[in-house]
Design a protein around this motif. Structure first.
Motif, PDB file in Angstrom:
ATOM      1  N   SER A 104      34.572 -11.524  74.156  1.00  0.00           N
ATOM      2  CA  SER A 104      34.751 -11.717  75.592  1.00  0.00           C
ATOM      3  C   SER A 104      35.742 -10.717  76.158  1.00  0.00           C
ATOM      4  O   SER A 104      35.597 -10.240  77.283  1.00  0.00           O
ATOM      5  CB  SER A 104      35.219 -13.146  75.871  1.00  0.00           C
ATOM      6  N   GLN A 105      36.770 -10.377  75.347  1.00  0.00           N
ATOM      7  CA  GLN A 105      37.759  -9.405  75.794  1.00  0.00           C
ATOM      8  C   GLN A 105      37.122  -8.032  75.965  1.00  0.00           C
ATOM      9  O   GLN A 105      37.429  -7.299  76.911  1.00  0.00           O
ATOM     10  CB  GLN A 105      38.908  -9.337  74.781  1.00  0.00           C
ATOM     11  N   HIS A 106      36.206  -7.700  75.064  1.00  0.00           N
ATOM     12  CA  HIS A 106      35.465  -6.438  75.135  1.00  0.00           C
ATOM     13  C   HIS A 106      34.643  -6.387  76.429  1.00  0.00           C
ATOM     14  O   HIS A 106      34.634  -5.376  77.137  1.00  0.00           O
ATOM     15  CB  HIS A 106      34.566  -6.330  73.903  1.00  0.00           C
ATOM     16  N   VAL A 107      33.957  -7.484  76.736  1.00  0.00           N
ATOM     17  CA  VAL A 107      33.143  -7.555  77.950  1.00  0.00           C
ATOM     18  C   VAL A 107      34.027  -7.451  79.190  1.00  0.00           C
ATOM     19  O   VAL A 107      33.707  -6.729  80.143  1.00  0.00           O
ATOM     20  CB  VAL A 107      32.331  -8.870  77.975  1.00  0.00           C
ATOM     21  N   LEU A 108      35.153  -8.167  79.183  1.00  0.00           N
ATOM     22  CA  LEU A 108      36.058  -8.134  80.340  1.00  0.00           C
ATOM     23  C   LEU A 108      36.615  -6.736  80.562  1.00  0.00           C
ATOM     24  O   LEU A 108      36.734  -6.283  81.710  1.00  0.00           O
ATOM     25  CB  LEU A 108      37.205  -9.128  80.131  1.00  0.00           C
ATOM     26  N   THR A 109      36.931  -6.034  79.480  1.00  0.00           N
ATOM     27  CA  THR A 109      37.453  -4.665  79.602  1.00  0.00           C
ATOM     28  C   THR A 109      36.448  -3.758  80.303  1.00  0.00           C
ATOM     29  O   THR A 109      36.795  -3.010  81.224  1.00  0.00           O
ATOM     30  CB  THR A 109      37.787  -4.092  78.212  1.00  0.00           C
ATOM     31  N   HIS A 110      35.179  -3.824  79.871  1.00  0.00           N
ATOM     32  CA  HIS A 110      34.144  -3.014  80.508  1.00  0.00           C
ATOM     33  C   HIS A 110      33.936  -3.429  81.967  1.00  0.00           C
ATOM     34  O   HIS A 110      33.728  -2.578  82.838  1.00  0.00           O
ATOM     35  CB  HIS A 110      32.829  -3.151  79.748  1.00  0.00           C
ATOM     36  N   LEU A 111      33.993  -4.722  82.212  1.00  0.00           N
ATOM     37  CA  LEU A 111      33.793  -5.220  83.569  1.00  0.00           C
ATOM     38  C   LEU A 111      34.889  -4.733  84.511  1.00  0.00           C
ATOM     39  O   LEU A 111      34.617  -4.322  85.648  1.00  0.00           O
ATOM     40  CB  LEU A 111      33.751  -6.751  83.550  1.00  0.00           C
ATOM     41  N   LEU A 112      36.131  -4.752  84.048  1.00  0.00           N
ATOM     42  CA  LEU A 112      37.239  -4.261  84.872  1.00  0.00           C
ATOM     43  C   LEU A 112      37.132  -2.758  85.124  1.00  0.00           C
ATOM     44  O   LEU A 112      37.387  -2.282  86.242  1.00  0.00           O
ATOM     45  CB  LEU A 112      38.575  -4.588  84.202  1.00  0.00           C
ATOM     46  N   LYS A 113      36.712  -2.002  84.088  1.00  0.00           N
ATOM     47  CA  LYS A 113      36.515  -0.565  84.270  1.00  0.00           C
ATOM     48  C   LYS A 113      35.444  -0.294  85.314  1.00  0.00           C
ATOM     49  O   LYS A 113      35.590   0.588  86.178  1.00  0.00           O
ATOM     50  CB  LYS A 113      36.135   0.090  82.944  1.00  0.00           C
ATOM     51  N   ASP A 114      34.345  -1.030  85.237  1.00  0.00           N
ATOM     52  CA  ASP A 114      33.273  -0.868  86.214  1.00  0.00           C
ATOM     53  C   ASP A 114      33.744  -1.214  87.621  1.00  0.00           C
ATOM     54  O   ASP A 114      33.368  -0.560  88.603  1.00  0.00           O
ATOM     55  CB  ASP A 114      32.081  -1.756  85.841  1.00  0.00           C
ATOM     56  N   SER A 115      34.561  -2.266  87.726  1.00  0.00           N
ATOM     57  CA  SER A 115      35.058  -2.684  89.038  1.00  0.00           C
ATOM     58  C   SER A 115      35.946  -1.607  89.655  1.00  0.00           C
ATOM     59  O   SER A 115      35.837  -1.300  90.853  1.00  0.00           O
ATOM     60  CB  SER A 115      35.840  -3.997  88.908  1.00  0.00           C
ATOM     61  N   GLU A 121      35.803   1.541  88.984  1.00  0.00           N
ATOM     62  CA  GLU A 121      34.923   2.666  89.304  1.00  0.00           C
ATOM     63  C   GLU A 121      34.216   2.432  90.639  1.00  0.00           C
ATOM     64  O   GLU A 121      34.080   3.354  91.458  1.00  0.00           O
ATOM     65  CB  GLU A 121      33.885   2.846  88.182  1.00  0.00           C
ATOM     66  N   LEU A 122      33.769   1.204  90.870  1.00  0.00           N
ATOM     67  CA  LEU A 122      33.118   0.862  92.141  1.00  0.00           C
ATOM     68  C   LEU A 122      34.086   1.021  93.308  1.00  0.00           C
ATOM     69  O   LEU A 122      33.704   1.502  94.378  1.00  0.00           O
ATOM     70  CB  LEU A 122      32.594  -0.581  92.091  1.00  0.00           C
ATOM     71  N   VAL A 123      35.325   0.614  93.107  1.00  0.00           N
ATOM     72  CA  VAL A 123      36.336   0.746  94.171  1.00  0.00           C
ATOM     73  C   VAL A 123      36.570   2.214  94.493  1.00  0.00           C
ATOM     74  O   VAL A 123      36.668   2.599  95.666  1.00  0.00           O
ATOM     75  CB  VAL A 123      37.656   0.057  93.760  1.00  0.00           C
ATOM     76  N   LEU A 172      35.034  -5.245  96.272  1.00  0.00           N
ATOM     77  CA  LEU A 172      35.642  -6.399  95.607  1.00  0.00           C
ATOM     78  C   LEU A 172      35.476  -7.685  96.409  1.00  0.00           C
ATOM     79  O   LEU A 172      35.791  -8.770  95.923  1.00  0.00           O
ATOM     80  CB  LEU A 172      37.134  -6.149  95.358  1.00  0.00           C
ATOM     81  N   PHE A 173      34.993  -7.551  97.649  1.00  0.00           N
ATOM     82  CA  PHE A 173      34.801  -8.725  98.507  1.00  0.00           C
ATOM     83  C   PHE A 173      33.323  -9.041  98.688  1.00  0.00           C
ATOM     84  O   PHE A 173      32.935  -9.725  99.620  1.00  0.00           O
ATOM     85  CB  PHE A 173      35.475  -8.509  99.864  1.00  0.00           C
TER      86      PHE A 173
END
Length: 360
Positions: free
Chosen positions: A193-204, A206-208, A216-217
């Protein structure tokens, strides 16, 4: 003016005996227990709601880069189907057999079997991170607005104040809510789950960088359409039920130590019933929120679809049942969450009232 309403006014006046800081502490007291209890139901709710736009079978070992969208959809969505944000790489190499979730407890069984029991508490850290500021703003904000409202003596005051408090609360935690919803929607594969969260935060991030902070909204508008009426209905129902059950049990919300169990019972019952009522009326908005937040929707025409048209499309193509998908786990989540939070809050306030009276 009815007896129950008179008692409501008296109770609200008695609440002025405690400070805002004491209300904040009371609001936080139940956050940890509530989050621990309800997070698994949140995971099941999100999984059920995303099933309608999943490819079949839902969790193959390797997803194709593009898949055919063969569900009943509008012509617009047939041309530009919403794409799950995690469908491509790095997120999911999940079990080949991902059985469709048909009920809350069957969903528990399937996720534990295929993904491990820890998946049921995915997003718990984010839930706790959101819970503290959210509950502080929501509960203390509601009572502050309620006590200082120009219509404080009107029966509709709880509806107005609850709605305004929820707007402030939901907006303040919207980015965390988006990440939590996306995190809970991803089936567990070979990574942690930590691996998935890390990728998810990186993607977020990048989107910003690419599209601005507004990404983010995503889903905030429909979140407000869900949460604002929910809060209005919840607080209106809660104040009525609280006063009537208090009369029935002869509950003292002030300083009588012997009444602690009555305070807990009155608040617990009022909170769980009110939460269930509010959940029923706002469920379609919850479905819309989940679908918006876990899809890519890159097509500009789809992006411009307003909230009511979005929900009407779901109703027209998939039926009323689709708008109430995930209702079971949502009620299983909301009823105890509302009951635990409000009873903890009321008991906390009573504790501080007793202490303040001893000092005075």
């Amino acid at each position: 003016m009815s007896l129950s309403y008179k008692q409501r006014v008296i109770m609200n006046q008695q609440d002025k005996n405690i400070s805002i800081a004491q209300r904040m502490i009371s609001a936080c007291s139940g956050s940890f227990i509530t989050s621990l209890v309800v997070t698994p139901f949140d995971v099941i709710r999100i999984r059920i709601q995303q099933q309608e736009i999943l490819p079949e079978p839902c969790c193959q070992q390797h997803f194709p880069k593009h898949y055919s969208y063969h569900l009943k959809t509008t012509p617009l969505l047939k041309q530009h189907p919403p794409e799950l944000f995690w469908i491509h790489n790095k997120y999911c190499n999940a079990a080949e057999n991902c059985t469709k979730i048909t009920s809350t407890f069957q969903g528990f069984s399937q996720i534990i079997k295929n993904e491990g029991i820890s998946t049921l508490w995915r997003g718990l850290s984010l839930t706790l991170l959101m819970g503290v500021p959210s509950n502080i703003i929501y509960f203390t904000g509601y009572e502050y607005i309620r006590d200082h409202s120009p219509i404080s003596k009107h029966p509709l005051n709880p509806l107005f104040c609850g709605s305004l408090a929820r707007i402030l609360s939901a907006t303040s935690i919207a980015p965390f809510e988006l990440i939590k919803t996306r995190l809970q929607s991803i089936p567990t594969g070979t990574g942690t789950s930590q691996h998935v969260l890390t990728h998810l935060l990186k993607d977020s991030f990048e989107l910003v960088r690419n599209d601005g902070i507004s990404t983010l909204f995503k889903g905030l508008q429909i979140t407000l359409w869900r949460d604002v009426p929910f809060s209005g209905i919840y607080w209106s129902s809660y104040e009525i039920l609280k006063s009537r059950i208090a009369i029935f049990l002869n509950t003292d919300f002030n300083t009588n130590h012997q009444d602690d169990w009555k305070v807990f019972t009155t608040s617990f019952l009022s909170g769980s019933i009110s939460g269930s009522i509010a959940a029923f009326f706002t469920q379609p908005f919850d479905v819309g929120k989940t679908r918006l937040q876990i899809t890519m929707e890159e097509n500009q025409q789809v992006k411009k679809t307003n909230m009511f048209k979005f929900l009407f499309n779901i109703y027209a193509t998939e039926g009323i049942g689709a708008l109430y998908s995930g209702f079971g786990p949502r009620v299983f989540k909301i009823a105890p969450a509302c009951a635990i939070m409000i009873s903890s809050y009321e008991i906390g306030k009573k504790f501080f009232k007793n202490g303040n009276n001893k000092i005075n």
